[in-house]
Scaffold this motif. Structure first.
Motif, PDB file in Angstrom:
ATOM      1  N   ARG A 121       0.917  -1.138  -0.114  1.00  6.55           N
ATOM      2  CA  ARG A 121       0.019  -0.007  -0.094  1.00  6.55           C
ATOM      3  C   ARG A 121       0.785   1.262   0.013  1.00  6.55           C
ATOM      4  NH1 ARG A 121      -5.019  -1.515   3.914  1.00  6.55           N
ATOM      5  NH2 ARG A 121      -5.515  -3.464   2.995  1.00  6.55           N
ATOM      6  N   LEU A 122       0.506   2.198  -0.808  1.00 10.82           N
ATOM      7  CA  LEU A 122       1.192   3.460  -0.938  1.00 10.82           C
ATOM      8  C   LEU A 122       0.902   4.337   0.487  1.00 10.82           C
ATOM      9  CD1 LEU A 122       0.325   4.919  -4.375  1.00 10.82           C
ATOM     10  CD2 LEU A 122       2.663   4.123  -3.618  1.00 10.82           C
ATOM     11  N   LEU A 123       2.122   5.146   0.717  1.00 12.48           N
ATOM     12  CA  LEU A 123       1.964   5.935   1.920  1.00 12.48           C
ATOM     13  C   LEU A 123       2.512   7.195   1.239  1.00 12.48           C
ATOM     14  CD1 LEU A 123       3.135   3.523   5.009  1.00 12.48           C
ATOM     15  CD2 LEU A 123       0.940   4.381   4.485  1.00 12.48           C
ATOM     16  N   VAL A 124       1.872   8.275   1.006  1.00 11.29           N
ATOM     17  CA  VAL A 124       2.124   9.415   0.414  1.00 11.29           C
ATOM     18  C   VAL A 124       2.497  10.499   1.564  1.00 11.29           C
ATOM     19  CG1 VAL A 124       1.474  11.284  -1.468  1.00 11.29           C
ATOM     20  CG2 VAL A 124       0.711   8.961  -1.794  1.00 11.29           C
ATOM     21  N   ASN A 125       3.393  11.030   1.486  1.00  7.13           N
ATOM     22  CA  ASN A 125       4.147  12.002   2.210  1.00  7.13           C
ATOM     23  C   ASN A 125       4.270  11.415   4.018  1.00  7.13           C
ATOM     24  OD1 ASN A 125       4.690  13.949   0.392  1.00  7.13           O
ATOM     25  ND2 ASN A 125       2.586  14.659   0.346  1.00  7.13           N
ATOM     26  N   GLY A 126       4.804  12.421   4.668  1.00  5.89           N
ATOM     27  CA  GLY A 126       5.533  12.140   5.764  1.00  5.89           C
ATOM     28  C   GLY A 126       4.293  11.765   6.805  1.00  5.89           C
ATOM     29  N   THR A 127       3.346  12.675   7.025  1.00  7.27           N
ATOM     30  CA  THR A 127       2.265  12.273   8.095  1.00  7.27           C
ATOM     31  C   THR A 127       1.610  10.901   7.884  1.00  7.27           C
ATOM     32  OG1 THR A 127       1.827  14.651   8.005  1.00  7.27           O
ATOM     33  CG2 THR A 127       0.118  13.270   8.948  1.00  7.27           C
ATOM     34  N   ALA A 128       1.355  10.523   6.651  1.00 13.53           N
ATOM     35  CA  ALA A 128       0.920   9.058   6.495  1.00 13.53           C
ATOM     36  C   ALA A 128       1.723   8.093   6.675  1.00 13.53           C
ATOM     37  CB  ALA A 128       0.152   9.149   5.140  1.00 13.53           C
ATOM     38  N   THR A 129       3.115   8.343   6.482  1.00 10.50           N
ATOM     39  CA  THR A 129       4.083   7.308   6.644  1.00 10.50           C
ATOM     40  C   THR A 129       4.313   7.152   8.185  1.00 10.50           C
ATOM     41  OG1 THR A 129       5.119   7.882   4.582  1.00 10.50           O
ATOM     42  CG2 THR A 129       6.514   6.877   6.193  1.00 10.50           C
ATOM     43  N   PHE A 130       4.525   8.126   8.869  1.00  8.27           N
ATOM     44  CA  PHE A 130       4.887   7.838  10.366  1.00  8.27           C
ATOM     45  C   PHE A 130       3.638   7.597  11.346  1.00  8.27           C
ATOM     46  CE2 PHE A 130       8.673  10.133   8.810  1.00  8.27           C
ATOM     47  CZ  PHE A 130       9.656   9.501   9.020  1.00  8.27           C
ATOM     48  N   ASP A 131       2.456   8.035  11.011  1.00 11.23           N
ATOM     49  CA  ASP A 131       1.228   7.520  11.405  1.00 11.23           C
ATOM     50  C   ASP A 131       1.297   6.189  11.393  1.00 11.23           C
ATOM     51  OD1 ASP A 131       0.639  10.210  12.440  1.00 11.23           O
ATOM     52  OD2 ASP A 131      -1.005  10.533  10.821  1.00 11.23           O
ATOM     53  N   ALA A 132       1.504   5.533  10.108  1.00  8.80           N
ATOM     54  CA  ALA A 132       1.236   4.257  10.191  1.00  8.80           C
ATOM     55  C   ALA A 132       2.331   3.473  10.796  1.00  8.80           C
ATOM     56  CB  ALA A 132       1.636   3.995   8.511  1.00  8.80           C
ATOM     57  N   ILE A 133       3.543   4.031  10.477  1.00 11.17           N
ATOM     58  CA  ILE A 133       4.818   3.272  11.261  1.00 11.17           C
ATOM     59  C   ILE A 133       4.591   3.340  12.687  1.00 11.17           C
ATOM     60  CG2 ILE A 133       7.353   3.453  11.879  1.00 11.17           C
ATOM     61  CD1 ILE A 133       7.675   4.419   8.896  1.00 11.17           C
ATOM     62  N   PHE A 134       4.371   4.500  13.296  1.00  7.48           N
ATOM     63  CA  PHE A 134       4.016   4.289  14.763  1.00  7.48           C
ATOM     64  C   PHE A 134       3.051   3.583  15.280  1.00  7.48           C
ATOM     65  CE2 PHE A 134       6.101   9.096  14.963  1.00  7.48           C
ATOM     66  CZ  PHE A 134       7.431   8.349  14.778  1.00  7.48           C
ATOM     67  N   LYS A 135       1.914   3.603  14.459  1.00 10.94           N
ATOM     68  CA  LYS A 135       0.945   2.677  14.918  1.00 10.94           C
ATOM     69  C   LYS A 135       1.202   1.120  14.852  1.00 10.94           C
ATOM     70  CE  LYS A 135      -3.966   1.555  13.567  1.00 10.94           C
ATOM     71  NZ  LYS A 135      -5.371   1.639  12.600  1.00 10.94           N
ATOM     72  N   ALA A 136       1.791   0.743  13.939  1.00  5.30           N
ATOM     73  CA  ALA A 136       2.315  -0.618  13.819  1.00  5.30           C
ATOM     74  C   ALA A 136       3.172  -1.001  14.991  1.00  5.30           C
ATOM     75  CB  ALA A 136       2.854  -0.920  12.457  1.00  5.30           C
TER      76      ALA A 136
END
Length: 477
Positions: A121-136
């Motif tokens: 799945r695509l994660l476009v730009n920083g907010t979406a990326t780090f929100d997903a990483i931190f949640k996982a």
């Protein structure tokens, strides 16, 4: 005052060492132009060339090759320790004859299989990326792997630090690997806090052996997070508020990451295991991905680096470009291709392929930007469509091939990624995902300005000279 005999002796010693270093360059530097340039300067001007050669000159990370052999032996033990069900599930995912031409040579090139049963799945730009990483990471129960080229001790970096410390104290095995040069500004206290909380933290460094002590090359440019062996994150983001678009003058920051689930996650862990073994001399704890079906995507993990037997990263780009039938779109913050990649780009145009390359309009490194401008002019005259992204700095590394294949990861379109850095790309084969990537890139191209030949021709003469001088440094840019 020094006597003439002492001066002559010093000069002689310099020239003898210069000749020996030149022989070393001829034997080890991979490209003929690079070998000629180093050998000539070391023989003729050893007083000026010896120190730069120690810092930049060696093109093979030999120590890593030896470490890889020991690491691979341990990884084979881990594979043999898999249950029959694990081995059967792994074998069932191997794709022996991928439909996509761009993936057929990659298993033999990388030593890793092409695998089915993935979801990307695509994660476009920083907010979406780090929100997903931190949640996982916050939900991790067994193992967390974190690897970045750059980590800053700012708001974002401290959020990551606090989360890793919390997980380690909760009993999760946490690995944190960072590049020693990329993180040169990271305070020692940042890492000490991680270690005190039970995080296994190491720096990836070339400081093994006396000569490597001077090396600034061989950086580990990979960005990878793996949670419980089930989900991985790969892409262009490092850890810092600039990647959230909060630091002028490069803001807003344009970047792309991906989230990966499925069989390919084990290969991403294997790539990390090699790096961790070099830094810590131990194999990290790896987990098999869950056996259930997670998706129908085919993926090929492509780890590349200077310890490879072949120039894996350059050949990866060549394979992707020459496989394109009607379009190949590439985004990269730098455009300093080697001769092989530049040639296959021009051949693609001659075949009628829509070749588009998106690069930044704003520089973060002036010398690289100057060299990129000259290469862009040469590419435009060959029929390649070059665009400059206007809103802010473009840092994403994306390749789209036709309508059914796309690659996202850490490799730039430059010689440093091709030969000097450790990089990590994930090639995907899925029409729906490629369509999403195409939509993302179409939106980026809509915010870009197409480069014409006038950008170079209308530049002042001194600036054009500077661009040609910058191009001379292409082998280390």
């Amino acid at each position: 005052m020094l006597s003439a005999s002492v001066v002559a002796t010093v000069v002689l010693i310099f020239h003898v060492i210069g000749v020996l270093a030149a022989l070393h360059a001829v034997m080890t530097v991979r490209t003929a132009p690079g070998a000629i340039a180093w050998a000539g300067s070391l023989v003729m001007m050893p007083y000026f060339a010896l120190v730069p050669y120690l810092i930049f000159g060696r093109s093979r990370f030999a120590g890593y090759v030896n470490a890889r052999r020991f690491n691979d032996d341990r990884l084979r033990e881990i594979r043999h320790g898999m249950t029959p069900a694990d081995r059967e599930a792994r074998s069932a995912c191997v794709v022996h004859a991928p439909e996509q031409v761009c993936m057929r040579a990659l298993p033999r090139l990388t030593g890793m299989p092409c695998l089915a049963n993935n979801d990307v799945r695509l994660l476009v730009n920083g907010t979406a990326t780090f929100d997903a990483i931190f949640k996982a990471v916050a939900a991790a129960t067994q193992v967390v792997i974190v690897q970045f080229f750059i980590v800053h001790d700012d708001v974002l970096g401290r959020r990551l630090q606090a989360l890793l410390c919390e997980r380690a104290q909760a009993g999760v095995k946490v690995y944190f690997l960072y590049d020693s040069i990329g993180c040169h500004a990271l305070p020692r206290g940042y890492v000490k806090t991680l270690l005190a909380a039970g995080v296994e933290a190491r720096a990836f460094s070339t400081h093994r052996g006396f000569v490597n002590r001077f090396q600034l090359n061989f950086r580990n440019h990979r960005k990878l997070v793996v949670v419980d062996g089930a989900q991985a994150f790969v892409g262009g983001h490092n850890v810092g508020v600039e990647y959230l678009g909060q630091r002028p003058p490069l803001a807003p920051w344009r970047d792309t990451h991906i989230s990966v689930r499925g069989s390919a996650v084990l290969d991403l862990q294997m790539a990390f295991a090699e790096d961790w073994y070099w830094a810590a001399r131990e194999v990290p704890y790896l987990l098999m991905p869950p056996p259930e079906e997670v998706g129908r995507m085919t993926c090929q993990v492509v780890p590349t680096g200077p310890a490879d037997a072949q120039e894996t990263c350059s050949l990866f780009f060549v394979e992707a470009i020459q496989a394109a039938k009607h379009r190949v779109w590439i985004t990269s913050p730098y455009f300093v291709p080697d001769e092989a990649v530049f040639a296959v780009l021009r051949l693609a145009v001659l075949r009628g392929v829509d070749v588009r390359i998106l690069i930044p309009a704003r520089p973060d490194h002036l010398v690289v930007f100057a060299a990129s401008t000259l290469y862009a002019h040469q590419a435009v005259t060959a029929g390649i469509k070059l665009y400059r992204y206007q809103p802010g700095f473009l840092h994403q590394k994306v390749i789209l091939i036709d309508d059914d294949a796309a690659a996202i990861g850490t490799a730039n379109l430059d010689n440093r990624s091709f030969r000097l850095n450790f990089e990590l790309m994930v090639m995907t084969a899925d029409r729906a995902f490629a369509g999403q990537v195409a939509e993302m890139l179409e939106a980026d191209f809509a915010l870009a300005r197409r480069i014409g030949v006038e950008e170079f021709l209308r530049a002042p003469a001194p600036l054009r000279v500077a661009m040609h001088v910058a191009k001379l440094f292409a082998p280390i840019l």
